[in-house]
Design a protein around this motif. Structure first.
Motif, mmCIF file in Angstrom:
data_model
loop_
_atom_site.group_PDB
_atom_site.id
_atom_site.type_symbol
_atom_site.label_atom_id
_atom_site.label_comp_id
_atom_site.label_asym_id
_atom_site.label_seq_id
_atom_site.Cartn_x
_atom_site.Cartn_y
_atom_site.Cartn_z
ATOM 1 N N GLY A 39 0.824 -1.202 0.000
ATOM 2 C CA GLY A 39 0.000 0.000 0.000
ATOM 3 C C GLY A 39 0.857 1.249 0.000
ATOM 4 N N GLN A 42 3.179 1.188 -3.395
ATOM 5 C CA GLN A 42 2.454 1.417 -4.650
ATOM 6 C C GLN A 42 1.494 2.599 -4.585
ATOM 7 O OE1 GLN A 42 0.487 -2.369 -5.029
ATOM 8 N NE2 GLN A 42 2.398 -3.481 -5.341
ATOM 9 N N ASP A 44 -1.269 2.586 -2.917
ATOM 10 C CA ASP A 44 -2.568 1.928 -3.062
ATOM 11 C C ASP A 44 -3.379 2.090 -1.778
ATOM 12 O OD1 ASP A 44 -4.712 0.130 -3.292
ATOM 13 O OD2 ASP A 44 -3.533 -1.297 -4.455
ATOM 14 N N LYS A 47 -5.289 -1.025 -0.419
ATOM 15 C CA LYS A 47 -4.487 -1.982 0.343
ATOM 16 C C LYS A 47 -4.228 -1.452 1.756
ATOM 17 C CE LYS A 47 -2.231 -4.605 -3.282
ATOM 18 N NZ LYS A 47 -0.979 -5.125 -3.833
ATOM 19 N N ASN A 89 1.016 7.847 -4.732
ATOM 20 C CA ASN A 89 0.392 7.596 -6.030
ATOM 21 C C ASN A 89 0.324 8.885 -6.861
ATOM 22 O OD1 ASN A 89 -0.894 5.950 -7.968
ATOM 23 N ND2 ASN A 89 -2.864 6.788 -7.348
#
Length: 148
Positions: A39, A42, A44, A47, A89
């Motif tokens: 998480g 990435q 994310d 996650k 991100n």
């Protein structure tokens, strides 16, 4: 004799089921830890949300490149963890492909578990609790890597 065989069969079945539960829990704890690492790596947020309890407390120490000494890095909340992942991100500041993703499950009880992870930012000790059929991270104590 049949009673003894039946008792032995039930006893062995219980041991096998308990072992399967432990293996399943170990896999689920590992998955929660990997969601946590990935998480952040990435960016994310799904996650991160899947791995953390909303009551998360994360606290740690980082070694200053300027002073060479460790200092408290403050607390991170659930909301801040999500915001951090979102910024990774948005800024496309992903971890390097060879960044470490090491999970070591230290202990699992019925409701609680402990794990150690190693990531690019250092070492985290995680306390997890059972949530339904899965596991969520409640507390994190971390220390940044030793900077030379």
């Amino acid at each position: 004799m049949k009673t003894k065989i039946t008792f032995l069969a039930l006893f062995l079945a219980n041991i096998i089921c308990a072992k399967a539960q432990t293996n399943q829990d170990s896999e689920l704890v590992t998955q929660a830890c990997m969601n946590y690492i990935e998480g952040f790596y990435q960016g994310d947020t799904l996650k991160i949300k899947a791995s953390l309890r909303p009551t998360l407390t994360k606290f740690g120490y980082f070694k200053s490149k300027q002073t060479g000494k460790f200092a408290e890095d403050g607390y991170m909340t659930y909301k801040q963890a999500i915001e951090y992942a979102a910024s990774v991100n948005a800024k496309k500041r992903f971890a390097k492909p060879d960044a470490p993703k090491i999970v070591k499950v230290l202990d699992i009880s019925y409701h609680t578990a402990a794990a150690k992870i190693t990531a690019w930012w250092g070492t985290d000790y995680l306390l997890l609790s059972r949530e339904g059929d899965g596991w969520k991270i409640d507390q994190v104590l971390w220390e940044g890597p030793l900077v030379k």
